[in-house]
Design a protein around this motif. Structure first.
Motif, mmCIF file in Angstrom:
data_model
loop_
_atom_site.group_PDB
_atom_site.id
_atom_site.type_symbol
_atom_site.label_atom_id
_atom_site.label_comp_id
_atom_site.label_asym_id
_atom_site.label_seq_id
_atom_site.Cartn_x
_atom_site.Cartn_y
_atom_site.Cartn_z
ATOM 1 N N THR A 67 50.411 35.242 81.767
ATOM 2 C CA THR A 67 51.518 36.346 81.917
ATOM 3 C C THR A 67 51.617 37.615 83.512
ATOM 4 O OG1 THR A 67 53.324 37.297 80.880
ATOM 5 C CG2 THR A 67 51.181 37.785 80.385
ATOM 6 N N SER B 281 51.413 40.806 74.782
ATOM 7 C CA SER B 281 51.187 40.509 73.864
ATOM 8 C C SER B 281 49.857 39.223 74.020
ATOM 9 C CB SER B 281 52.466 39.931 72.234
ATOM 10 O OG SER B 281 53.264 40.465 72.619
ATOM 11 N N CYS B 282 49.429 38.402 73.213
ATOM 12 C CA CYS B 282 48.687 37.072 72.620
ATOM 13 C C CYS B 282 48.584 36.728 71.445
ATOM 14 C CB CYS B 282 46.919 37.860 73.864
ATOM 15 S SG CYS B 282 46.020 36.561 73.276
ATOM 16 N N VAL C 267 49.081 32.514 73.406
ATOM 17 C CA VAL C 267 49.684 32.156 74.353
ATOM 18 C C VAL C 267 50.420 33.764 74.748
ATOM 19 C CG1 VAL C 267 51.873 31.438 74.168
ATOM 20 C CG2 VAL C 267 50.503 30.353 73.515
ATOM 21 N N GLU C 268 50.551 34.074 76.045
ATOM 22 C CA GLU C 268 50.449 35.533 76.414
ATOM 23 C C GLU C 268 51.638 35.365 76.649
ATOM 24 O OE1 GLU C 268 46.695 34.675 78.391
ATOM 25 O OE2 GLU C 268 48.473 33.153 77.992
ATOM 26 N N SER C 269 53.278 37.249 76.084
ATOM 27 C CA SER C 269 53.467 37.396 76.980
ATOM 28 C C SER C 269 53.769 37.914 77.389
ATOM 29 C CB SER C 269 55.173 36.801 75.332
ATOM 30 O OG SER C 269 54.332 37.386 74.661
ATOM 31 N N GLY C 270 55.403 38.585 77.214
ATOM 32 C CA GLY C 270 55.392 40.020 78.113
ATOM 33 C C GLY C 270 55.001 40.768 79.159
#
Length: 115
Positions: free
Chosen positions: A109, A21-22, A5-8
């Motif tokens: 993302t 982030s992953c 799950v990626e974010s940022g």
């Protein structure tokens, strides 16, 4: 099975910074090759940065000196620090894990660099 799950991602002005982030669903980094890819509209997905299980890193020429891949084994997370962002860095960024003979991808993302 491994979930990534990626974010940022987000909107940033040229010259700005973002950290992607992953998060992995289980501890794999010591045996997996982790990488960040990106895909801009109308273009093929391309490798941005890669980190081996032994923490060796390699970068696309277009991001060398600006992007840094790192990981935190305790948090099951891989990061991509992106500095001096340019409009041409605009893309969907994906995290990938190569674990033995299986490849896992995150959902991506969006990163948009625009004034």
């Amino acid at each position: 099975q491994v979930h990534l799950v990626e974010s940022g991602g987000g909107l940033v002005q040229p010259g700005g910074s973002l950290r992607l982030s992953c998060a992995a669903s289980r501890s794999i980094f010591t045996i997996a090759v982790m990488a960040w890819y990106r895909q801009a509209p109308g273009k093929e997905r391309e490798l941005v940065a890669v980190m081996s299980s032994g923490s060796r890193t390699n970068y696309a020429e277009s991001v060398t000196g600006r992007f840094t891949i790192s990981r935190d084994n305790a948090k099951n997370a891989v990061y991509l620090q992106m500095n001096s962002l340019k409009p041409e860095d605009t893309a969907v960024y994906y995290c990938k894990a190569d674990l033995l003979t299986i490849t896992y991808w995150g959902q991506g993302t969006q990163v948009t660099v625009s004034s």
